[in-house]
Design an enzyme around this catalytic site. Structure first.
Site, PDB file in Angstrom:
ATOM      1  N   CYS A  32      30.576 -44.353   8.323  1.00  0.00           N
ATOM      2  CA  CYS A  32      31.806 -44.028   8.368  1.00  0.00           C
ATOM      3  C   CYS A  32      32.822 -45.341   8.795  1.00  0.00           C
ATOM      4  CB  CYS A  32      32.329 -42.725   9.419  1.00  0.00           C
ATOM      5  SG  CYS A  32      31.411 -41.374   8.989  1.00  0.00           S
TER       6      CYS A  32
ATOM      7  N   ARG B 141      32.067 -48.111   3.422  1.00  0.00           N
ATOM      8  CA  ARG B 141      31.239 -47.520   4.545  1.00  0.00           C
ATOM      9  C   ARG B 141      31.082 -46.007   4.167  1.00  0.00           C
ATOM     10  NH1 ARG B 141      30.728 -51.002   9.057  1.00  0.00           N
ATOM     11  NH2 ARG B 141      30.222 -49.048  10.217  1.00  0.00           N
TER      12      ARG B 141
ATOM     13  N   TRP C 257      31.331 -40.594   5.529  1.00  0.00           N
ATOM     14  CA  TRP C 257      29.954 -40.477   4.910  1.00  0.00           C
ATOM     15  C   TRP C 257      29.370 -39.233   5.450  1.00  0.00           C
ATOM     16  CZ3 TRP C 257      24.689 -40.861   6.213  1.00  0.00           C
ATOM     17  CH2 TRP C 257      23.791 -40.906   5.131  1.00  0.00           C
TER      18      TRP C 257
ATOM     19  N   ASN D 247      32.586 -42.287  13.945  1.00  0.00           N
ATOM     20  CA  ASN D 247      31.349 -42.520  13.243  1.00  0.00           C
ATOM     21  C   ASN D 247      30.216 -42.401  14.289  1.00  0.00           C
ATOM     22  OD1 ASN D 247      29.842 -44.029  11.574  1.00  0.00           O
ATOM     23  ND2 ASN D 247      30.251 -45.996  12.298  1.00  0.00           N
ATOM     24  N   GLY D 248      29.064 -42.149  13.717  1.00  0.00           N
ATOM     25  CA  GLY D 248      27.831 -41.632  14.422  1.00  0.00           C
ATOM     26  C   GLY D 248      27.556 -40.344  14.494  1.00  0.00           C
TER      27      GLY D 248
ATOM     28  N   GLU E  71      12.757 -55.005  -5.738  1.00  0.00           N
ATOM     29  CA  GLU E  71      14.331 -54.976  -5.772  1.00  0.00           C
ATOM     30  C   GLU E  71      15.088 -54.678  -6.704  1.00  0.00           C
ATOM     31  OE1 GLU E  71      16.086 -55.218  -3.273  1.00  0.00           O
ATOM     32  OE2 GLU E  71      18.292 -55.857  -4.055  1.00  0.00           O
TER      33      GLU E  71
ATOM     34  N   LYS F  42      17.712 -51.789  -7.299  1.00  0.00           N
ATOM     35  CA  LYS F  42      19.155 -51.903  -7.756  1.00  0.00           C
ATOM     36  C   LYS F  42      19.757 -50.977  -8.757  1.00  0.00           C
ATOM     37  CE  LYS F  42      20.867 -53.665  -5.227  1.00  0.00           C
ATOM     38  NZ  LYS F  42      20.365 -54.442  -3.848  1.00  0.00           N
TER      39      LYS F  42
ATOM     40  N   GLU G 145      19.899 -47.393  -7.484  1.00  0.00           N
ATOM     41  CA  GLU G 145      21.066 -47.405  -6.732  1.00  0.00           C
ATOM     42  C   GLU G 145      22.471 -47.151  -7.241  1.00  0.00           C
ATOM     43  OE1 GLU G 145      21.135 -50.967  -4.165  1.00  0.00           O
ATOM     44  OE2 GLU G 145      22.279 -49.560  -2.704  1.00  0.00           O
TER      45      GLU G 145
ATOM     46  N   HIS H  59      -4.129 -48.070 -11.707  1.00  0.00           N
ATOM     47  CA  HIS H  59      -4.817 -47.063 -10.812  1.00  0.00           C
ATOM     48  C   HIS H  59      -4.097 -45.769 -10.686  1.00  0.00           C
ATOM     49  CE1 HIS H  59      -7.672 -50.122  -9.506  1.00  0.00           C
ATOM     50  NE2 HIS H  59      -6.574 -50.865  -9.499  1.00  0.00           N
TER      51      HIS H  59
ATOM     52  N   LYS I  72      27.601 -48.493   2.809  1.00  0.00           N
ATOM     53  CA  LYS I  72      27.059 -49.773   2.985  1.00  0.00           C
ATOM     54  C   LYS I  72      26.159 -50.151   4.208  1.00  0.00           C
ATOM     55  CE  LYS I  72      27.044 -54.128   1.912  1.00  0.00           C
ATOM     56  NZ  LYS I  72      26.134 -54.499   0.932  1.00  0.00           N
TER      57      LYS I  72
END
Ligand code: M6R
Length: 607
Positions: A2, A27, A75, A101-102, A483, A487, A490, A506, A602
């Site tokens: 947050c 955030r 968030w 936040n937390g 990566e 991307k 996401e 496999h 973020k």
């Protein structure tokens, strides 16, 4: 996760807070709110959804005269992302308002206890428990630091919060434990925020709060105390060199695009002062007094983890250092056997990722030295590591990390050369080719980026309807394939898997059919013949292939995508933006919210 901003000063506070929230929205963005104390009462505005919904609400208000207040962008961790759970939260008498936040881990127990004492709660959040507890503290003492300290002594978990009281307009109290919080010191105005961009346009003078610290501030003064002892703590004001421009979009449609295009500059900045071209030496003075590790444990999450996987190939080949690369959330719960000559390298753009921090604390608790590789000056990773190497990416705002990874790769490359030299195992031609190659890399990339974007845009028209993608690579290109997949999923929400090309047969190859395309990294290196065979296998099952490749590789695939050939691992600096731009253009084509993808934040400051 947050974002928090608190302001006390001479300006109308609501625009300052809203502006700050805009800069913190990366955030978290499932609801937002603000509160201020005026005319003996708390005024509260909250809205679910993005910040613009809150702004619409505020627009219908007549002029607001407040010059202080607190704001929050959320968030969700506890409770749905609706208005009721949006911050700020109030105590039962509406005397206090708090943003947090937390995660208060024992909130359920505390809540039940408070309910028994007659408290009624308006939300499902852990935060509301905190403000109720502080209100109880204020029944025992009129001193805010004392009441806060009393409340926090019962709390387990992580927090950064800011608090206001209707009876003390202009005063703000804030504290932190395992969540980032800093103080911006201005002239006749002060700020508290979870991140620097929130107040960067007003001041570059910053005080980094440590865990267990509490600040009391108003427009003209501030004082930090220890939460436990309430003794004043002397703090240093630090000057931050970031410029405001860097934290804005600068003509680009999205932060992500701007940040991708900043990579040539990032490479230049990361190299500045690091290469002694005359004596052909890499300078990393931060590490000169540490022995070269007998084994390296790289601990990181997400994109930073991929940077670590990439570097493993380099460290082993050129510095002869054995390397384990660990996802931080796994590392922290393993029964680790660490030897005294080993070293943990923690990679984090934000420097606030909870799992990476836990990894650092675990290693240091076992007497192992930690080097932090991070982008945010003064962040918790920077402060808690034995040594820190700063990447020079500048503020990264888009949730999808791009230029930060580029900066990590540069520093990891330099670190390999540096340790390789100290071990006396680095082949001399590797050093001179690297130094030479790095010198021309930013210019080459600058010229190439628009072309890469054009190609990515044309491919996105062809492939945006795909439901799933494989990204394949071998050797150093395997982490880059991972990566590329991260991307894409996401920001475009297309399912994607990054695989070692040789592993396809496999199991995963069973998924290949004409509607399941593959993005291959088929560069002109010693593994190309192997990759070619793997792609033949995909083709034989009717799979379409985009292949990032070099001229004259004679690759016959659905969509070859040629990029200029560079030397050795420097090719990664061309592959990376190509992958980033492909994901970007796919997301844009599909009309997705590129900079603020759903469900993400973020900086992941919770477990
Ligand atoms: O700030 P950090 O580098 O510690 O963040 C780690 C991950 O959360 C981050 O890289 C995440 O995976 C990005 N959203 C990827 O684009």
């Amino acid at each position: 996760m947050c974002g928090i901003i608190a302001y006390s000063g001479h300006r109308p506070s609501v625009p300052v807070i809203v502006e700050g929230l805009k800069r913190l929205e990366y955030r978290g963005y499932d609801s937002a709110g603000l509160a201020f104390a005026l005319s003996g009462q708390i005024h509260l505005y909250r809205a679910s959804g993005k910040l613009e919904v809150l702004e619409e609400k505020l627009a219908s208000e007549t002029i607001i005269h407040a010059t202080s207040g607190i704001g929050h962008t959320r968030w969700a961790t506890h409770g749905l992302p609706n208005e009721q759970n949006a911050h700020p939260h109030l105590d039962p008498t509406r005397k206090l308002a708090l943003v947090h936040n937390g995660i208060i881990e024992n909130f359920q127990k505390l809540r039940e206890k408070l309910i028994k004492q007659g408290h009624e709660f308006q939300s499902e959040t852990d935060t509301e428990v905190l403000v109720h507890l502080i209100a109880r503290g204020l029944q025992k003492t009129s001193s805010f630091p004392e009441a806060i300290s009393w409340a926090l002594s019962q709390v387990e978990g992580s927090y950064a919060f800011a608090l206001i009281c209707k009876d003390h307009p202009g005063k703000i109290w804030a504290a932190r434990q395992s969540s980032p919080l800093l103080l911006g010191v201005g002239t006749g105005e002060n700020f508290v925020a979870s991140d620097i961009p929130a107040f960067l346009q007003y001041t570059k003078e910053v005080v980094f709060l440590e865990d267990g610290e509490l600040v009391e501030m108003d427009a003209s003064s501030w004082q930090v105390y220890s939460i436990k002892t309430l003794k004043p703590v002397t703090k240093k004001v630090q000057h931050i060199a970031w410029d405001v421009q860097a934290a804005q979009k600068g003509g680009f449609k999205h932060f992500m695009l701007k940040e991708i295009f900043e990579q040539p500059r990032v490479i230049r900045d990361c190299l500045a002062g690091r290469l002694d071209r005359k004596d052909e030496r890499v300078l990393l003075a931060e590490l000169d007094d540490l022995p070269v590790p007998g084994r390296l444990h790289i601990v990181a999450c997400g994109t930073s983890y991929h940077a670590g996987l990439w570097a493993k190939y380099l460290f082993e080949k050129w510095a002869h250092i054995p390397v384990e690369v660990e996802i931080a959330s796994e590392f922290r719960y393993r029964h680790l056997i660490l030897n005294p000559d080993e070293l943990v390298l923690a990679i984090s753009q934000s420097g606030e990722t909870a799992d990476t921090l836990a990894g650092i604390r675990l290693a240091r608790g076992k007497g192992i030295k930690v080097v932090g590789l991070c982008n945010v000056v003064g962040s918790t990773v920077a402060r808690e590591s034995d040594r820190v190497i700063y990447t020079q990416a500048g503020p990264e705002i888009s949730v999808a990390s791009t230029k930060a990874m580029c900066s990590q790769l540069v520093l990891l490359y330099l670190l390999t050369l540096y340790w390789g030299q100290r071990q006396r195992v680095l082949p001399h031609d590797v050093l001179s080719r690297s130094i030479h190659g790095f010198s021309s890399l930013p210019d080459i990339l600058e010229t190439e980026l628009p072309r890469l974007r054009e190609k990515a845009a044309s491919l996105s028209q062809e492939y945006a309807r795909a439901r799933s993608f494989f990204f394949l690579g071998r050797g150093i290109n395997y982490p880059l394939a991972m990566e590329g997949a991260l991307k894409l999923k996401e920001i475009s929400y297309i399912h994607a898997e990054g695989y070692a090309a040789g592993e396809m047969k496999h199991g995963p190859i069973a998924l290949i059919e004409p509607a399941f395309p593959t993005f291959a990294l088929a560069l002109n290196d010693e593994l190309l013949p192997k990759v070619k065979s793997n792609l033949k296998e995909v083709e034989a099952r009717g799979g379409k292939i985009i292949a990032l490749t070099h001229p004259r590789t004679d690759l016959k695939v659905t969509h070859p995508w040629e990029i200029p050939l560079l030397w050795g691992p420097l090719n990664s600096f061309m592959v990376l933006p190509a992958l980033q731009l492909f994901a970007y253009e796919m997301a844009v084509y599909l009309g997705k919210d590129v900079d603020q993808p759903r469900n993400l934040a973020k900086s992941v400051t919770v477990e």
